[in-house]
Scaffold this active site. Structure first.
Site, short mmCIF file in Angstrom:
data_model
loop_
_atom_site.label_atom_id
_atom_site.label_comp_id
_atom_site.label_asym_id
_atom_site.label_seq_id
_atom_site.Cartn_x
_atom_site.Cartn_y
_atom_site.Cartn_z
CD GLU A 120 -2.93 -1.14 2.33
OE1 GLU A 120 -2.74 -0.43 3.33
OE2 GLU A 120 -3.98 -1.77 2.12
CD GLU A 267 -3.55 -6.43 3.31
OE1 GLU A 267 -4.32 -5.78 4.06
OE2 GLU A 267 -2.33 -6.24 3.29
#
Ligand SMILES: *[C@@H]1O[C@H](CO)[C@@H](O)[C@H](O)[C@H]1NC(C)=O
Ligand SMILES: *[C@@H]1O[C@H](CO)[C@@H](O)[C@H](O)[C@H]1NC(C)=O
Ligand SMILES: *[C@@H]1O[C@H](CO)[C@@H](O)[C@H](O)[C@H]1NC(C)=O
Ligand SMILES: *[C@@H]1O[C@H](CO)[C@@H](O)[C@H](O)[C@H]1NC(C)=O
Ligand SMILES: *[C@@H]1O[C@H](CO)[C@@H](O)[C@H](O)[C@H]1NC(C)=O
Length: 484
Positions: A120, A267
């Site tokens: 991220e 995720e």
């Protein structure tokens, strides 16, 4: 036929025949930000007992690789954010690939499929920290994989947070999806690079966080069993956030000319503690709805009948994760810290919720707990200082309104904090003192939903357990020379 048509047909053929279409099936993220780790053999058994076919880790830690070796499980390893800068040097990236990919791969030990470059990295809260260094790192890693001759089967990609495109301001409906303005050009270049290397784009989608961040978020929309407030978009009715979020990315990709780029969900999951909306009931509701849809290969309105490639988050609770995003951060596990299932699920991808198999032969510390002395004054002058000390070091996130230990009285809460610290310190005698306020008890004081932890015996340090790779290599060399 117009040129556009030809292109569309070529793209369609490519989708059907493409050898690089993301192989679907269920994966699980295995994070290791814990004070205590289960032995790798225990983890290996846990993964196999539950039919888990894919695992994503956040580094290339040799101890984790050892748990995955010989299992045939598809593995996604990663370059952590703090190594992105170093990977801007091609030579360093080449070394990383040699040490962390090729040596496991060549020996046929670990079935590596992907390398995540950063985690991220464009998260808004990171500001511009990784904006300039992530794409060069991605290029260097993929090029190093190609040069090592494994680029056909091992792809580098960047696991993004959905905030690279998700924004109610820019994207009120999925069809309006586009990448965030500040990174739009960069995302376009990255997407182009991924596509030309046959790699998927990876994105993390968290309906729980949408609910957490907005009090007005309609809770049913986070799940998969219908809602009174569907989102209407060009005649498409979106009844859950996952579909809407996924299709927003499809639209964003489409706008830069890569509407068919394979999408991997890096995720997705639901935590079970640390927040009023994080409990086992809601987690089970989320997983049962989501896993059934995946098994049915339902896809989303813009990509119907698709087998979506998904990595659930996560395998185990991680008691040392930062709670900056929220106290629920330490409770994402499908299994508890000691590898025991929290709810039924099907991690083999079949969609039939069933009892999961817990970790076997887990070794616990002696059954004893650290508690507030019966005669100690719970309102005494040093109590709060000691509780704050315990909770600054150990995990007290089960305390608080709507959480598993939210119902404890003040004495119970103090004991909870003391015990959390004592267990983290492996029941070291000095760790159950707290200025004379605490004492060790052999009475199990877990009650109702509130579990007073008994820590596991820490796994021996991985240093002494590393693979005899150099020996294997020598053996292969010898065999190779003998054969030719
Ligand atoms: C390989 O990965 C490990 C674990 O993430 C890391 O510590 C190590 O520095 C990496 N090796 C190289 C050569 O970069
Ligand atoms: C990133 O690169 C741009 C353009 O080269 C430069 O203006 C900017 O200062 C850099 N940002 C960082 C954080 O290095
Ligand atoms: C789980 O959370 C929901 C929403 O906060 C709540 O309504 C429900 O009672 C909770 N269930 C349990 C078992 O705590
Ligand atoms: C509180 O802590 C201080 C400093 O450690 C200590 O001097 C004092 O005696 C403590 N008070 C009580 C009531 O235990
Ligand atoms: C303590 O009690 C809890 C709740 O009843 C139970 O789950 C746990 O296994 C017990 N622990 C030990 C060591 O007996």
């Amino acid at each position: 036929m117009t040129a556009r048509w030809v292109l569309a047909c070529l793209l369609a053929i490519n989708i059907v025949l493409s050898p690089w279409a993301v192989e679907a099936g269920l994966g699980v993220n295995w994070g290791t930000v814990t004070t205590h780790r289960l032995p790798h053999d225990t983890i290996k058994q846990l993964l196999q007992d539950n039919g888990i076919k894919k695992v994503k880790i956040f580094d290339a830690d040799p101890a984790s690789m050892k748990a995955l070796a010989g299992t045939g499980i598809e593995v996604m390893i990663a370059v952590p954010n703090d190594m992105l800068s170093a990977m801007n040097d091609h030579g360093v990236a080449t070394k990383w690939v040699k040490e962390n990919v090729t040596r496991y791969h060549s020996a046929g030990e670990v079935n590596i499929k992907y390398v995540g470059v950063g985690n991220e990295p464009f998260l808004k809260s990171y500001g511009s920290d990784f904006l300039n260094i992530t794409f060069p790192a991605l290029k260097n890693i993929q090029n190093a994989l190609n040069e090592a001759g494994v680029g056909n089967t091992i792809k580098a990609t960047i696991p993004f947070n959905a905030d690279v495109y998700e924004s109610p301001i820019y994207n009120p409906v999925p069809s309006a999806g586009k990448f965030r303005d500040d990174i739009a050009d960069l995302m376009e270049q990255i997407v182009k690079f991924l596509s030309s290397n046959g790699a998927p784009i990876a994105v993390n989608i968290y309906p729980f966080l949408s609910l957490y961040q907005s009090a007005s978020f309609p809770i049913d929309y986070a799940f998969f069993d219908g809602t009174n407030s569907p989102l209407l978009d060009n005649g498409i009715e979106y009844t859950n956030l996952f579909d809407a979020n996924f299709d927003t990315l499809v639209s964003a990709l489409d706008k830069v000319g890569f509407g068919h780029l394979p999408i991997m969900i890096g995720e997705i999951g639901w935590p079970t503690d640390g927040n009023a909306n994080a409990n086992v009931t809601l987690a089970e509701r989320f997983y049962s709805g989501f896993l059934k849809r995946l098994a049915a290969k339902q896809g989303t309105p813009l990509r119907p009948n698709t087998d979506i490639d998904v990595y659930l988050f996560g395998l185990l609770d991680e008691d040392a994760k930062s709670v900056a995003p929220g106290d629920f951060e330490r409770h994402w596990g499908i299994f508890t810290y000691d590898g025991q299932p929290k709810f039924p699920a099907d991690l083999s991808g079949g969609g039939q919720m069933k009892a999961l198999v817990g970790a076997k032969d887990v070794k616990y510390l002696t059954p004893k707990w650290c508690v507030l002395k019966p005669d100690a004054d719970a309102n005494g002058e040093n109590v709060s200082t000691n509780v704050n000390f315990a909770c600054a070091h150990a995990d007290c996130t089960a305390l608080g309104f709507g959480r598993s230990c939210g119902g404890l009285d003040p004495r119970g809460s103090i004991s909870y904090a003391f015990n959390a610290y004592y267990q983290m310190k492996n029941q070291n005698d000095e760790s159950c003192d707290f200025g004379g306020l605490a004492t060790v008890s052999t009475q199990n004081i877990s009650r109702g939903s509130c579990f007073f932890k008994l820590q596991i015996v820490p796994a021996p340090s991985s240093a002494s357990n590393s693979f005899p790779w150099s020996h294997l290599l020598t053996l292969f060399l010898v065999i190779g020379i003998w054969m030719f």
